[in-house]
Write an enzyme that holds these catalytic residues in place. Sequence first.
Site, PDB file in Angstrom:
ATOM      1  N   GLU A 109       0.840  -1.205   0.000  1.00 19.85           N
ATOM      2  CA  GLU A 109       0.000   0.000   0.000  1.00 19.85           C
ATOM      3  C   GLU A 109       0.875   1.256   0.000  1.00 19.85           C
ATOM      4  OE1 GLU A 109      -2.440  -1.113   3.340  1.00 19.85           O
ATOM      5  OE2 GLU A 109      -3.404  -2.651   2.114  1.00 19.85           O
ATOM      6  N   GLU A 179       3.410 -11.036   0.144  1.00 21.12           N
ATOM      7  CA  GLU A 179       2.022 -10.604   0.118  1.00 21.12           C
ATOM      8  C   GLU A 179       1.609 -10.304  -1.329  1.00 21.12           C
ATOM      9  OE1 GLU A 179       0.724  -8.952   4.144  1.00 21.12           O
ATOM     10  OE2 GLU A 179       1.607  -7.298   3.054  1.00 21.12           O
TER      11      GLU A 179
HETATM   12  C1  PEP Z   1      -1.853  -6.722   4.848  1.00 17.76           C
HETATM   13  O1  PEP Z   1      -2.288  -5.608   4.684  1.00 17.76           O
HETATM   14  O2  PEP Z   1      -0.658  -6.854   5.100  1.00 17.76           O
HETATM   15  C2  PEP Z   1      -2.760  -7.851   4.750  1.00 17.76           C
HETATM   16  C3  PEP Z   1      -2.246  -9.047   4.665  1.00 17.76           C
HETATM   17  O3  PEP Z   1      -4.110  -7.574   4.758  1.00 17.76           O
HETATM   18  P1  PEP Z   1      -5.318  -8.653   4.782  1.00 17.76           P
HETATM   19  O4  PEP Z   1      -4.994  -9.680   5.816  1.00 17.76           O
HETATM   20  O5  PEP Z   1      -6.517  -7.828   5.140  1.00 17.76           O
HETATM   21  O6  PEP Z   1      -5.406  -9.253   3.420  1.00 17.76           O
END
Ligand code: PEP
Length: 264
Positions: A109, A179
């Site tokens: 983000e 991620e």
């Molecule tokens: C994150 O923002 O690092 C994340 C993994 O969010 P979520 O668990 O909501 O997918």
Amino acid sequence: MDTAFRMRTPLVVANWKMHGRQALLGAYAAGVTSGFMRISGVECAVCPPATYLAAFAACLREHGDDGLALGLGAQDCSPEGADGAYTGEVGAAMLADVGCGWVIVGHSERRARQHEDDALVARKFEAALDAGLKPILCVGETQAQREAGKAEEVVRGQLLAVMGRTGPERMAQAAVAYEPIWAIGSGQPATPQSAQEMHDMMRRCIAGRSEAAAASVRLLYGGSVKPDNARDFFAQPDIDGALIGGASLDPASFCAIAAAAAVA
Ligand code: PEP
């Protein structure tokens, strides 16, 4: 590649993002401290917004966590190693000063919205280590990059950008969170198998520079992890924990995910 499966203590990290108010802190601290009394063999950290770090640390102490056994983490830090004229920035040493042991760097983000590039993320990673914090480096590909067959190339590049600056040995002090961007907050996690493939690649990539660092660095998965799917991720040999966004806002969910890591 599994060089030391289960010799690495699982690590489960809550990322509140820009959520929460002072009113949440006491209730959350009460929920997690009582939940964690029943869980052993897992290391956990909570990363509230920077404004609430000191107050949250005080709440944890009030609820009996005197030594901050539940780790405190920040969501970002300045790349500047020394105090100075950097309006709006929060230095890694300041985070350590209020009790943080961890800091997330390079979350997708921030890469997308604050236009943070690999070079800046590498500087933040190094500033964190220099201040005695353990950085959690986030890496991950977009949907378009995955569809173009470039997922591994992107993640490898993000990892090498940091290792190139700090050297591989310092990776051992950190954690890396894979991620995939399309899985964050979407309710559509990666499959445990595809996450494992990426983690295997990351560990090999680190091993190419330092076998010892690869064996000890914890590789987390992040992206729509919930209490009902966590166990499948933690059963993978190269997945050593998770970075949790949405599900971490509820202390009971966060504790349930940590408990799944304990029994994996
Ligand atoms: C994150 O923002 O690092 C994340 C993994 O969010 P979520 O668990 O909501 O997918």
